[in-house]
Enzyme design. Structure first.
Site, mmCIF file in Angstrom:
data_model
loop_
_atom_site.group_PDB
_atom_site.id
_atom_site.type_symbol
_atom_site.label_atom_id
_atom_site.label_comp_id
_atom_site.label_asym_id
_atom_site.label_seq_id
_atom_site.Cartn_x
_atom_site.Cartn_y
_atom_site.Cartn_z
ATOM 1 N N THR A 12 0.825 -1.218 0.000
ATOM 2 C CA THR A 12 0.000 0.000 0.000
ATOM 3 C C THR A 12 0.860 1.269 0.000
ATOM 4 O OG1 THR A 12 -0.118 -0.041 2.406
ATOM 5 C CG2 THR A 12 -1.937 -1.093 1.233
ATOM 6 N N ALA A 77 7.740 -3.447 3.551
ATOM 7 C CA ALA A 77 6.990 -2.902 4.692
ATOM 8 C C ALA A 77 7.937 -2.478 5.808
ATOM 9 C CB ALA A 77 6.009 -3.945 5.216
ATOM 10 N N GLN A 79 8.093 0.596 9.451
ATOM 11 C CA GLN A 79 7.797 1.923 9.992
ATOM 12 C C GLN A 79 8.879 2.776 9.338
ATOM 13 O OE1 GLN A 79 7.537 5.174 10.866
ATOM 14 N NE2 GLN A 79 9.183 4.775 12.331
ATOM 15 N N SER A 121 18.336 0.533 3.345
ATOM 16 C CA SER A 121 18.164 1.991 3.214
ATOM 17 C C SER A 121 19.490 2.727 3.315
ATOM 18 C CB SER A 121 17.235 2.459 4.332
ATOM 19 O OG SER A 121 17.286 3.854 4.472
ATOM 20 N N GLU A 123 19.768 5.260 4.899
ATOM 21 C CA GLU A 123 19.852 5.727 6.288
ATOM 22 C C GLU A 123 20.836 4.886 7.092
ATOM 23 O OE1 GLU A 123 18.301 8.387 8.120
ATOM 24 O OE2 GLU A 123 17.981 9.128 6.100
ATOM 25 N N TYR A 145 15.407 4.313 13.317
ATOM 26 C CA TYR A 145 15.050 3.743 12.006
ATOM 27 C C TYR A 145 16.290 3.201 11.305
ATOM 28 C CZ TYR A 145 13.889 3.664 7.025
ATOM 29 O OH TYR A 145 13.745 3.295 5.712
#
Ligand code: GDP
Length: 314
Positions: A12, A77, A79, A121, A123, A145
């Site tokens: 999504t 998926a 957070q 990522s 990050e 994260y």
């Protein structure tokens, strides 16, 4: 030939929606994992077959993999919003980090021949040890994260080396586009540009304008993700454009596109700065380019595409 089946977690989200488009175009049967909520999950493409499961719940993930028997699994998926990760560090670790281990366990026990893609990522590079960043650059995450994404990355490498799974990671730099969530800085800017141009808003308050990112188009990056899983051997690849700009430069280009001067409208509020910042990210995607991938949308075109899309929103 039988249809290939793909299973996407995070279907999504922005990247999931582009990936679903790409795989459907290629003739895949596309399945998606969605979390149960009281409001039904929305996907853009009705062809995507949805399954209810949660990255925090091992048995639900295992069951989906057992039923679908996918050829390819894309674990997107998470957070995914960095500021929220300081407010909810444990939840971020559970979904963004341990969720990867659960997905890998679901594959290992129920469909070990499936090819697995982990959305690593940029990050992870955080306080960068060298520039540009490549697959061999050490990680130094600067947020809960980033720390969770490092765990996800290494548990994927570990599954490959321990169990021989076809598990690969794409170390994806910031990817953007008109479907980007509205809280990320690029989309905050382009929605504000449209509102200001239409006279609905006067100013845009942002945090750090000097942070630099290697921004690319999500539609280009999903091509890379698919290509990574077509390789005979699993491996890790940086997905990036190799060009970096500051938040201020993004503002300048976005406001200029509709004939506005960004300095008249943008305010930087130091109270919005992050507890620890990732100052500059710049990716070296030579390994992926050697497979034939290259980004099609450059920075200027990306900014215009996003502003134009927001100008068209009611
Ligand atoms: P990230 O790179 O995954 O954290 O993506 P973001 O789009 O959330 O942030 C990119 C950079 O923009 C970070 O260095 C932020 O500090 C900076 N930034 C400046 N103002 C804002 C803002 O109002 N919202 C967000 N999300 N980021 C901002």
């Amino acid at each position: 030939m039988a249809l290939k089946r793909a299973l996407i977690s995070g279907v999504t989200g922005q990247i999931g929606s582009h990936l679903a488009d790409l795989l459907l175009e290629k003739g895949y049967e596309v399945h998606g994992i969605v979390r149960r909520t009281s409001t039904p999950a929305k996907v853009r493409r009705p062809e995507v077959k949805l399954h209810s499961a949660d990255l925090c719940d091992q048995s639900s993930l295992s069951e989906v993999v057992r039923v679908v028997q996918p050829d390819e699994v894309y674990n997107l998926a998470a957070q995914s919003f960095v500021p929220t990760s300081w407010q909810q560090p444990a939840l971020t670790g559970d979904t963004t980090g341990l969720g990867v281990a659960r997905m890998l366990e679901a594959v290992r026990h129920n469909c070990p021949g499936a090819r697995f893609y982990q959305a690593s990522s940029s990050e992870c590079y955080g306080k960068v040890r060298e520039s540009p960043q490549h697959e061999g650059t050490s990680f130094y995450p600067r947020s809960p994260y980033g720390a969770a994404k490092c765990y996800g990355h290494w548990i994927t490498v570990n599954a490959r080396e321990s169990y021989g799974l076809h598990a690969s990671s794409g170390i994806c730099f910031n990817c953007e586009g008109p479907r980007r969530g509205v809280e990320f800085v690029t989309r905050r800017i382009t929605t504000a540009v449209a509102a200001i141009k239409k006279g609905k808003q006067e100013t845009l308050v942002l945090g750090n304008l000097d942070a630099r990112r290697d921004w690319g188009f999500a539609g280009d990056y999903v091509q890379a993700m698919h290509l990574i899983l077509q390789q005979p051997k699993p491996d890790d690849y940086v997905i990036a454009t190799g060009v970096s700009h500051s938040v201020g430069q993004f503002c300048e280009a976005a406001f200029a596109h509709v004939g506005l001067d960004w300095r008249r409208h943008v305010v930087s509020d130091p109270t919005l700065y992050r507890p620890a910042e990732v100052d500059v990210l710049l990716g070296d995607a030579r390994k992926l380019r050697a497979l034939g991938w290259k980004p099609e949308v450059d920075f200027e075109s990306l900014v215009k595409m996003m502003v134009d899309a927001d100008m068209e929103m009611p």
